[in-house]
Design a protein around this motif. Structure first.
Motif, PDB file in Angstrom:
ATOM      1  N   LEU A 298     -25.177  23.811 -53.926  1.00 24.64           N
ATOM      2  CA  LEU A 298     -24.132  22.944 -54.479  1.00 24.64           C
ATOM      3  C   LEU A 298     -23.654  21.936 -53.436  1.00 24.64           C
ATOM      4  O   LEU A 298     -22.783  21.128 -53.705  1.00 24.64           O
ATOM      5  CB  LEU A 298     -22.939  23.783 -54.936  1.00 24.64           C
ATOM      6  N   GLY A 299     -24.201  22.003 -52.239  1.00 23.57           N
ATOM      7  CA  GLY A 299     -23.701  21.158 -51.156  1.00 23.57           C
ATOM      8  C   GLY A 299     -22.409  21.749 -50.606  1.00 23.57           C
ATOM      9  O   GLY A 299     -21.341  21.496 -51.148  1.00 23.57           O
ATOM     10  N   GLY A 300     -22.491  22.545 -49.577  1.00 23.30           N
ATOM     11  CA  GLY A 300     -21.299  23.223 -49.052  1.00 23.30           C
ATOM     12  C   GLY A 300     -21.092  24.593 -49.649  1.00 23.30           C
ATOM     13  O   GLY A 300     -20.340  25.400 -49.124  1.00 23.30           O
ATOM     14  N   ALA A 301     -21.750  24.863 -50.755  1.00 22.81           N
ATOM     15  CA  ALA A 301     -21.669  26.176 -51.391  1.00 22.81           C
ATOM     16  C   ALA A 301     -23.007  26.432 -52.065  1.00 22.81           C
ATOM     17  O   ALA A 301     -23.804  25.524 -52.248  1.00 22.81           O
ATOM     18  CB  ALA A 301     -20.534  26.216 -52.409  1.00 22.81           C
ATOM     19  N   ARG A 302     -23.275  27.693 -52.414  1.00 27.20           N
ATOM     20  CA  ARG A 302     -24.495  27.952 -53.156  1.00 27.20           C
ATOM     21  C   ARG A 302     -24.275  29.052 -54.181  1.00 27.20           C
ATOM     22  O   ARG A 302     -23.524  30.006 -53.963  1.00 27.20           O
ATOM     23  CB  ARG A 302     -25.656  28.305 -52.217  1.00 27.20           C
ATOM     24  N   LEU A 303     -24.921  28.866 -55.330  1.00 26.67           N
ATOM     25  CA  LEU A 303     -24.980  29.902 -56.344  1.00 26.67           C
ATOM     26  C   LEU A 303     -26.237  30.712 -56.086  1.00 26.67           C
ATOM     27  O   LEU A 303     -27.278  30.142 -55.742  1.00 26.67           O
ATOM     28  CB  LEU A 303     -25.062  29.288 -57.749  1.00 26.67           C
ATOM     29  N   GLY A 304     -26.170  32.022 -56.264  1.00 27.26           N
ATOM     30  CA  GLY A 304     -27.359  32.824 -56.009  1.00 27.26           C
ATOM     31  C   GLY A 304     -27.425  34.031 -56.917  1.00 27.26           C
ATOM     32  O   GLY A 304     -26.406  34.505 -57.436  1.00 27.26           O
ATOM     33  N   ALA A 305     -28.650  34.540 -57.107  1.00 27.88           N
ATOM     34  CA  ALA A 305     -28.852  35.753 -57.875  1.00 27.88           C
ATOM     35  C   ALA A 305     -30.091  36.441 -57.337  1.00 27.88           C
ATOM     36  O   ALA A 305     -30.983  35.794 -56.778  1.00 27.88           O
ATOM     37  CB  ALA A 305     -29.023  35.423 -59.355  1.00 27.88           C
ATOM     38  N   ALA A 317     -29.035  44.466 -58.918  1.00 30.82           N
ATOM     39  CA  ALA A 317     -29.062  43.025 -59.154  1.00 30.82           C
ATOM     40  C   ALA A 317     -27.702  42.453 -58.807  1.00 30.82           C
ATOM     41  O   ALA A 317     -26.685  43.163 -58.824  1.00 30.82           O
ATOM     42  CB  ALA A 317     -29.400  42.718 -60.608  1.00 30.82           C
ATOM     43  N   ASP A 318     -27.660  41.175 -58.469  1.00 26.97           N
ATOM     44  CA  ASP A 318     -26.386  40.544 -58.155  1.00 26.97           C
ATOM     45  C   ASP A 318     -26.422  39.086 -58.558  1.00 26.97           C
ATOM     46  O   ASP A 318     -27.483  38.494 -58.744  1.00 26.97           O
ATOM     47  CB  ASP A 318     -26.084  40.664 -56.653  1.00 26.97           C
ATOM     48  N   MET A 319     -25.245  38.521 -58.689  1.00 24.95           N
ATOM     49  CA  MET A 319     -25.094  37.122 -59.052  1.00 24.95           C
ATOM     50  C   MET A 319     -23.756  36.683 -58.475  1.00 24.95           C
ATOM     51  O   MET A 319     -22.758  37.397 -58.626  1.00 24.95           O
ATOM     52  CB  MET A 319     -25.079  36.975 -60.576  1.00 24.95           C
ATOM     53  N   GLY A 320     -23.722  35.537 -57.797  1.00 25.91           N
ATOM     54  CA  GLY A 320     -22.447  35.139 -57.218  1.00 25.91           C
ATOM     55  C   GLY A 320     -22.509  33.778 -56.574  1.00 25.91           C
ATOM     56  O   GLY A 320     -23.487  33.051 -56.685  1.00 25.91           O
ATOM     57  N   VAL A 321     -21.414  33.461 -55.882  1.00 25.15           N
ATOM     58  CA  VAL A 321     -21.290  32.185 -55.195  1.00 25.15           C
ATOM     59  C   VAL A 321     -20.865  32.470 -53.762  1.00 25.15           C
ATOM     60  O   VAL A 321     -20.128  33.422 -53.493  1.00 25.15           O
ATOM     61  CB  VAL A 321     -20.283  31.256 -55.915  1.00 25.15           C
ATOM     62  N   ARG A 322     -21.355  31.646 -52.841  1.00 19.01           N
ATOM     63  CA  ARG A 322     -20.995  31.790 -51.447  1.00 19.01           C
ATOM     64  C   ARG A 322     -20.744  30.411 -50.859  1.00 19.01           C
ATOM     65  O   ARG A 322     -21.469  29.462 -51.149  1.00 19.01           O
ATOM     66  CB  ARG A 322     -22.138  32.457 -50.686  1.00 19.01           C
ATOM     67  N   PHE A 323     -19.706  30.292 -50.051  1.00 18.73           N
ATOM     68  CA  PHE A 323     -19.439  29.008 -49.406  1.00 18.73           C
ATOM     69  C   PHE A 323     -18.994  29.256 -47.972  1.00 18.73           C
ATOM     70  O   PHE A 323     -18.334  30.242 -47.675  1.00 18.73           O
ATOM     71  CB  PHE A 323     -18.386  28.216 -50.178  1.00 18.73           C
ATOM     72  N   ASN A 324     -19.361  28.347 -47.102  1.00 19.00           N
ATOM     73  CA  ASN A 324     -18.970  28.422 -45.695  1.00 19.00           C
ATOM     74  C   ASN A 324     -17.809  27.475 -45.419  1.00 19.00           C
ATOM     75  O   ASN A 324     -17.658  26.465 -46.090  1.00 19.00           O
ATOM     76  CB  ASN A 324     -20.145  28.031 -44.795  1.00 19.00           C
TER      77      ASN A 324
ATOM     78  N   THR C  33     -13.688  24.340 -48.705  1.00 16.77           N
ATOM     79  CA  THR C  33     -14.822  23.446 -48.520  1.00 16.77           C
ATOM     80  C   THR C  33     -15.062  22.778 -49.866  1.00 16.77           C
ATOM     81  O   THR C  33     -14.641  23.281 -50.900  1.00 16.77           O
ATOM     82  CB  THR C  33     -16.067  24.224 -48.039  1.00 16.77           C
ATOM     83  N   GLU C  34     -15.692  21.604 -49.841  1.00 19.92           N
ATOM     84  CA  GLU C  34     -15.898  20.888 -51.099  1.00 19.92           C
ATOM     85  C   GLU C  34     -17.371  20.610 -51.285  1.00 19.92           C
ATOM     86  O   GLU C  34     -18.057  20.181 -50.357  1.00 19.92           O
ATOM     87  CB  GLU C  34     -15.103  19.569 -51.076  1.00 19.92           C
ATOM     88  N   SER C  35     -17.882  20.882 -52.468  1.00 21.24           N
ATOM     89  CA  SER C  35     -19.294  20.614 -52.742  1.00 21.24           C
ATOM     90  C   SER C  35     -19.482  19.120 -52.980  1.00 21.24           C
ATOM     91  O   SER C  35     -18.524  18.363 -53.134  1.00 21.24           O
ATOM     92  CB  SER C  35     -19.760  21.404 -53.958  1.00 21.24           C
ATOM     93  N   ASP C  36     -20.755  18.693 -53.017  1.00 22.82           N
ATOM     94  CA  ASP C  36     -21.061  17.275 -53.220  1.00 22.82           C
ATOM     95  C   ASP C  36     -20.493  16.769 -54.544  1.00 22.82           C
ATOM     96  O   ASP C  36     -20.134  15.597 -54.667  1.00 22.82           O
ATOM     97  CB  ASP C  36     -22.579  17.065 -53.197  1.00 22.82           C
ATOM     98  N   ALA C  37     -20.419  17.646 -55.522  1.00 26.11           N
ATOM     99  CA  ALA C  37     -19.939  17.239 -56.837  1.00 26.11           C
ATOM    100  C   ALA C  37     -18.418  17.282 -56.937  1.00 26.11           C
ATOM    101  O   ALA C  37     -17.866  17.084 -58.015  1.00 26.11           O
ATOM    102  CB  ALA C  37     -20.554  18.147 -57.907  1.00 26.11           C
TER     103      ALA C  37
END
Lengths: 325, 325, 325
Positions: A298-305, A317-324, C33-37
């Protein structure tokens, strides 16, 4: 630090709910100052909140099932001090150990939770944390002290670390109900990158986790076969690793083949591994584990599974969001 | 805050290792706001990690030996609120007390750990902390509250502080296993500087540390005999000080002569003290203590070392680095 | 966050001192933090120090008297993660619940401590916190997890929240010594502002505080009759609310009329309320409570004082300073 949240499913025959929310907020409080000669002095404390952590507990090897750890803790973690100049960094205190820092050690981790079922004995290599010292969440011994050094020149990084779990010689054990793990752990590791295409990583630790005579070895390699595709091979030898001298916790040797592929959108990354373990421990049902995952940037964050089947033939199994931040 | 790390040696006849690593990371979290009229409102919380602290425990007066305190704690410390305007600052909560803030009280401290053997009864005057209240690491009474004020005009600073260890009147004692120290402590101190050459400092506290009728006095003076050399004289009267009414803990009066000299490089500072104590307590072997230390300025950080022989005729030494941020 | 300090008086027949110092320092550690969107990802941990908190304990309904809570705690509080975009914010973890966030719910609070005696059963509506979940100081259940959402468009804000105090289904209770409150709480609330003159606020929660079948309702309205004067009316229905099934803790319905007036200096704000409660609980002596307070704006900080007489016909008063940072 970072924040992550989402849901994790653990296959389970008990009455506990299989799918639960799991989150972590980690804030590193770093303070640094620089001397006139350009030497950097720094110190780190860490605040961390774990809601229902993504890992299973480490010592419960008799449990035939996955389960959430139910932990909901907020902790102020023991700190470390470092001095850094011209590529060389020396750390003192709650240090990042050489083995734990090897570049490809966690390369099979998938999804937003960075979980993996590739290595013995559990869903995640770091579930072998009884096997070697890491930057710890909380001290179990008042007398533990570590020293670590790493040096980077060009594409090569070398590291060494030394952890004395009993610096006062009071013979306190790290794990209070198990006798014996108060030895000094020594670890080394090295990473090399060639032309941004080939990565090599190796690590060795003696008296791993404070256990007398326990040696752990790791080597890994990853190669970018295409601009947007990488393939890697990891090998861990944990023949010596056991807990409390229990014979059937011989975790053996593990080989994992893994890779990832970025789609044409440049944002979606698909990753997978397949692993073979020749160990023989109580809850093991098969020699093969595999998993597949996806991350969307997502740019700065990511969705993952991700979805895994591990050596116990159990699915998670997992599904979530992570941001730094 | 600051970070420091290094090693400390304590002479010791037991099996415990004499030389151990000791570190501290202190982070002050200060938040302030200013009103339209220029009044500053502030609040402080503190995060601190102590690895094997540099001080011996306070109440163990029967121990004939030095030892490391073995403490490895990370703490979030009780806070204070302050209001400041035109040189006057009023603090409420976990306050810095007037006695503890006297400018020259710790002037005999040496090296990167700021340790001293000059004052009774231990390697450091603040080992008399059972003797007076300070900004505390951790509260031992839920009902303790302090108010402090200091006022600076020109070269003069005056301070007063009041600590009520039992504001609810529930008769809880500060030290849970010792009866009696729940009295209100009142302290005053003043510092004066003349022409940047002469420093004068004095302090008095009544009901010191919550002990009924215990008075402590301090006066000190330091004079810059040369541009790069200072010499000072401190006097503490702790005749009243004892713990739990034990008679042979009469710490008596202490006089210390101290000085420091900066070498021609402008970076290396050599410091020393010699002290005489007329008290009579259990572990005392001699009336004289002395120490010598050195600090090397790295600009933003300093390397330091010191060696002491205290009233118990025991030797301790330290070497380390300290940096502020 | 904010800091506040001052003194609170609680009418009291015991030997405990009636007037004591009470302070709070709250620091919110927010990382975003802010994503590109343009999506914002954030996480909050909170450090808080309470010196002798301004509220009475919640469950002690049999105590006929006011008392200070004597608490002196510094806590690192459980965190929350949020994702925010285009007016919609979703929170996960230790969430701010919809009911607790209703705009006018605490509109009767007076003085620098924001205390109120208007609502049952105690000096402060939030003493009904056993009644609904809020952002908690400390978790009482490891398995509690919350999800909350709020959406603002123009002058309207709507909120919903869901708190599962037992996500693992282990049947642990929120209050360990009371059986029953492990139900999932659902809450909704809405605020509307018209032309900066009229404010409307409403909230509803089901299974409030995890108690099966306990519903709470709230509606409030406030109107600016002059540029510098507002008048409001709040209504709470807590007919269902009780603790541990004790029948005489029926808190009934409460109506409060309140208002505030700013003097011509533009800095001094006078505020007051009068409230009527038809409930019938053990310590209640009268159906009417009232209070009056004043705040003086220092610009960035405020001085405040208030005096209350509540349903137990007991008087409390406070005076202090509060500042935000």
């Amino acid at each position: 630090g970072y924040g992550r949240t989402g849901i994790i499913y653990y296959e389970n025959d008990s009455d506990l709910r299989e799918t639960q929310v799991s989150s972590r907020i980690r804030m590193n409080l770093d303070a640094t100052t620089e001397s006139d000669a350009g030497v950097e002095f720094g110190a780190r404390l860490r605040l961390q909140h774990d809601q229902n952590g993504s890992r299973q507990s480490v010592y419960d090897f008799d449990d035939e099932e996955y389960r959430h750890d139910g932990r909901d803790e907020i902790r102020t973690q023991a700190g470390k001090v470092w001095i850094s100049a011209q590529g060389l960094t020396v750390e003192i205190g709650n240090v990042d150990t050489a083995f734990d820092s090897a570049g490809l050690l966690y390369a099979t981790d998938l999804g937003s939770y960075d979980r993996s079922g590739a290595f013995a004995p559990s869903v995640d290599l770091s579930a072998m944390a009884g096997g070697f010292f890491t930057y710890t969440d909380s001290y179990v011994s008042q007398n533990r002290v570590g020293v670590a050094a790493n040096y980077s020149f060009g594409d090569l990084t070398v590291r060494a670390s030394y952890v004395d779990p009993d610096q006062s010689d009071m013979d306190t054990d790290v794990v209070s109900d198990i006798i014996g793990n108060d030895e000094k752990e020594l670890g080394i590791s090295a990473d090399y990158k060639w032309d941004d295409r080939l990565e090599l990583s190796g690590a060795y630790t003696n008296n791993a986790g404070g256990w007398d005579g326990v040696d752990l070895f790791f080597v890994g390699a990853r190669y970018a076969v295409l601009e947007n595709a990488r393939i890697g091979l990891n090998y861990v030898n944990a023949d010596d690793f056991n807990v409390g001298g229990v014979a059937d916790n011989a975790f053996g040797q593990t080989v994992a083949l893994y890779g990832d592929y970025t789609l044409a959108d440049g944002l979606t990354n698909i990753e997978a591994y397949v692993a073979n373990n020749d160990g023989d421990w109580a809850t093991k049902e098969t020699d093969n584990a595999f998993g597949i995952g996806v991350n969307y940037d997502l740019g700065g964050a990511r969705l993952g599974a991700s979805i895994h089947r591990d050596y116990r033939e159990l699915v998670s199994a997992d599904m979530g969001v992570r941001f730094n931040f």
